[in-house]
Design a protein around this motif. Structure first.
Motif, PDB file in Angstrom:
ATOM      1  N   ILE A  96       0.841  -1.204   0.000  1.00 59.04           N
ATOM      2  CA  ILE A  96       0.000   0.000   0.000  1.00 59.04           C
ATOM      3  C   ILE A  96       0.874   1.251   0.000  1.00 59.04           C
ATOM      4  O   ILE A  96       0.645   2.196  -0.770  1.00 59.04           O
ATOM      5  N   PHE A  97       1.896   1.262   0.862  1.00 58.43           N
ATOM      6  CA  PHE A  97       2.791   2.414   0.915  1.00 58.43           C
ATOM      7  C   PHE A  97       3.581   2.556  -0.385  1.00 58.43           C
ATOM      8  O   PHE A  97       3.822   3.675  -0.853  1.00 58.43           O
ATOM      9  N   ALA A  98       3.989   1.422  -0.966  1.00 58.11           N
ATOM     10  CA  ALA A  98       4.727   1.480  -2.233  1.00 58.11           C
ATOM     11  C   ALA A  98       3.845   2.036  -3.344  1.00 58.11           C
ATOM     12  O   ALA A  98       4.283   2.879  -4.139  1.00 58.11           O
ATOM     13  N   ALA A  99       2.575   1.595  -3.402  1.00 63.26           N
ATOM     14  CA  ALA A  99       1.659   2.101  -4.422  1.00 63.26           C
ATOM     15  C   ALA A  99       1.398   3.594  -4.228  1.00 63.26           C
ATOM     16  O   ALA A  99       1.392   4.361  -5.198  1.00 63.26           O
ATOM     17  N   ALA A 100       1.203   4.001  -2.970  1.00 65.46           N
ATOM     18  CA  ALA A 100       0.988   5.428  -2.695  1.00 65.46           C
ATOM     19  C   ALA A 100       2.217   6.251  -3.069  1.00 65.46           C
ATOM     20  O   ALA A 100       2.095   7.345  -3.639  1.00 65.46           O
ATOM     21  N   ALA A 101       3.406   5.714  -2.773  1.00 70.01           N
ATOM     22  CA  ALA A 101       4.640   6.425  -3.108  1.00 70.01           C
ATOM     23  C   ALA A 101       4.799   6.563  -4.621  1.00 70.01           C
ATOM     24  O   ALA A 101       5.225   7.608  -5.123  1.00 70.01           O
ATOM     25  N   ILE A 102       4.422   5.520  -5.361  1.00 71.23           N
ATOM     26  CA  ILE A 102       4.514   5.583  -6.825  1.00 71.23           C
ATOM     27  C   ILE A 102       3.607   6.684  -7.373  1.00 71.23           C
ATOM     28  O   ILE A 102       4.013   7.482  -8.224  1.00 71.23           O
ATOM     29  N   LEU A 103       2.375   6.750  -6.869  1.00 72.91           N
ATOM     30  CA  LEU A 103       1.436   7.763  -7.356  1.00 72.91           C
ATOM     31  C   LEU A 103       1.884   9.177  -6.980  1.00 72.91           C
ATOM     32  O   LEU A 103       1.793  10.100  -7.790  1.00 72.91           O
ATOM     33  N   VAL A 104       2.368   9.333  -5.740  1.00 70.30           N
ATOM     34  CA  VAL A 104       2.804  10.661  -5.296  1.00 70.30           C
ATOM     35  C   VAL A 104       4.021  11.130  -6.092  1.00 70.30           C
ATOM     36  O   VAL A 104       4.074  12.279  -6.561  1.00 70.30           O
ATOM     37  N   ILE A 105       4.996  10.234  -6.265  1.00 74.98           N
ATOM     38  CA  ILE A 105       6.202  10.605  -7.012  1.00 74.98           C
ATOM     39  C   ILE A 105       5.857  10.909  -8.467  1.00 74.98           C
ATOM     40  O   ILE A 105       6.366  11.877  -9.060  1.00 74.98           O
ATOM     41  N   ALA A 106       4.974  10.092  -9.050  1.00 74.50           N
ATOM     42  CA  ALA A 106       4.563  10.344 -10.440  1.00 74.50           C
ATOM     43  C   ALA A 106       3.869  11.694 -10.565  1.00 74.50           C
ATOM     44  O   ALA A 106       4.097  12.432 -11.530  1.00 74.50           O
ATOM     45  N   TYR A 107       3.043  12.036  -9.584  1.00 76.91           N
ATOM     46  CA  TYR A 107       2.347  13.330  -9.619  1.00 76.91           C
ATOM     47  C   TYR A 107       3.337  14.486  -9.493  1.00 76.91           C
ATOM     48  O   TYR A 107       3.261  15.469 -10.240  1.00 76.91           O
ATOM     49  N   LEU A 108       4.272  14.350  -8.549  1.00 76.68           N
ATOM     50  CA  LEU A 108       5.234  15.432  -8.333  1.00 76.68           C
ATOM     51  C   LEU A 108       6.172  15.601  -9.524  1.00 76.68           C
ATOM     52  O   LEU A 108       6.633  16.708  -9.808  1.00 76.68           O
ATOM     53  N   VAL A 109       6.459  14.500 -10.223  1.00 76.18           N
ATOM     54  CA  VAL A 109       7.324  14.582 -11.408  1.00 76.18           C
ATOM     55  C   VAL A 109       6.537  15.080 -12.615  1.00 76.18           C
ATOM     56  O   VAL A 109       7.029  15.869 -13.419  1.00 76.18           O
ATOM     57  N   ALA A 110       5.274  14.616 -12.742  1.00 76.76           N
ATOM     58  CA  ALA A 110       4.485  14.949 -13.923  1.00 76.76           C
ATOM     59  C   ALA A 110       4.131  16.430 -13.983  1.00 76.76           C
ATOM     60  O   ALA A 110       4.056  16.995 -15.077  1.00 76.76           O
TER      61      ALA A 110
END
Length: 228
Positions: A96-110
């Protein structure tokens, strides 16, 4: 009676510890500036990001205490399924934390990359392409480069969603999102083909009209045939 008192004591101590930890985590994260970071990322509402994290900590402390209290009552009919559920939740926490981290990092990069894409496309004259090929496009609304940036941002988040669902082992959701990505690629390719066809048809229609010294009788038909 001793079992009931022991269960009540365990749940009470767990509730007290969960409440203290929630307040501690909420205040600590608020002091570190997590709420401001959440507002920049678009997390706005009546409840702050630090409060959400504190609430998650509260439940993760309280639920094991409740399960332990039920176990102290020797009520295996209730305690065993609750223990299995808690074990499954605890095992899923890293994913769950890994999935949340992926979405947050993708948002901050995008976000910044999308802004860069919009600036680059605007600088190379991408906004003039619709007018050049004869597409009706309002100059007062969203520019073509901004639309391209929105599409780029959408697909970046869609790719991140696929990876996040893979981490959570949501195979059906992952397949649906992957199918959406494939279908979106086909839509983009079809749009490019139609745009090129529109550009060619306009060129040929203009050439026929210039050659005829006015409106050529067949130029409109040729344009429709090319578009078809």
């Amino acid at each position: 009676l001793p079992d009931i008192m022991a269960a009540a004591l365990i749940i009470l101590v767990g509730w007290f510890a969960a409440k203290i930890l929630r307040e501690l985590v909420t205040n600590l994260l608020s002091a570190t500036g997590l709420n401001q970071l959440g507002e920049r990322a678009g997390f706005r509402g009546n409840i702050t990001l630090a409060a959400v994290v504190g609430l998650v900590v509260y439940f993760f402390v309280l639920i094991p205490a409740i399960v332990a209290g039920l176990s102290a009552l020797n009520m295996n009919v209730i305690a065993d399924p609750a223990t299995q559920m808690l074990s499954a939740v605890m095992a899923a926490i890293p994913n769950i934390f890994a999935a949340a981290a992926i979405l947050v990092i993708a948002y901050l990069v995008a976000k910044p990359v999308t802004g860069l894409v919009v600036q680059v496309l605007g600088g190379i004259g991408f906004d003039r392409i619709p007018q050049a090929i004869g597409l009706p496009f309002s100059r007062t609304g969203t520019s073509p480069s901004q639309w391209a940036g929105k599409i780029f941002f959408f697909f970046m988040m869609l790719f991140a969603t696929v990876e996040a669902t893979n981490r959570l082992q949501f195979d059906q959701v992952s397949k649906i999102v992957a199918m959406m990505i494939q279908f979106g690629g086909q839509i983009l390719m079809g749009s490019v083909i139609i745009a090129v066809g529109l550009w060619i048809s306009n060129l040929i229609q203009s050439a026929m009209n210039q050659a005829a010294g006015g409106q050529h009788a067949m130029s409109g038909l040729v344009r429709v045939v090319i578009l078809g």
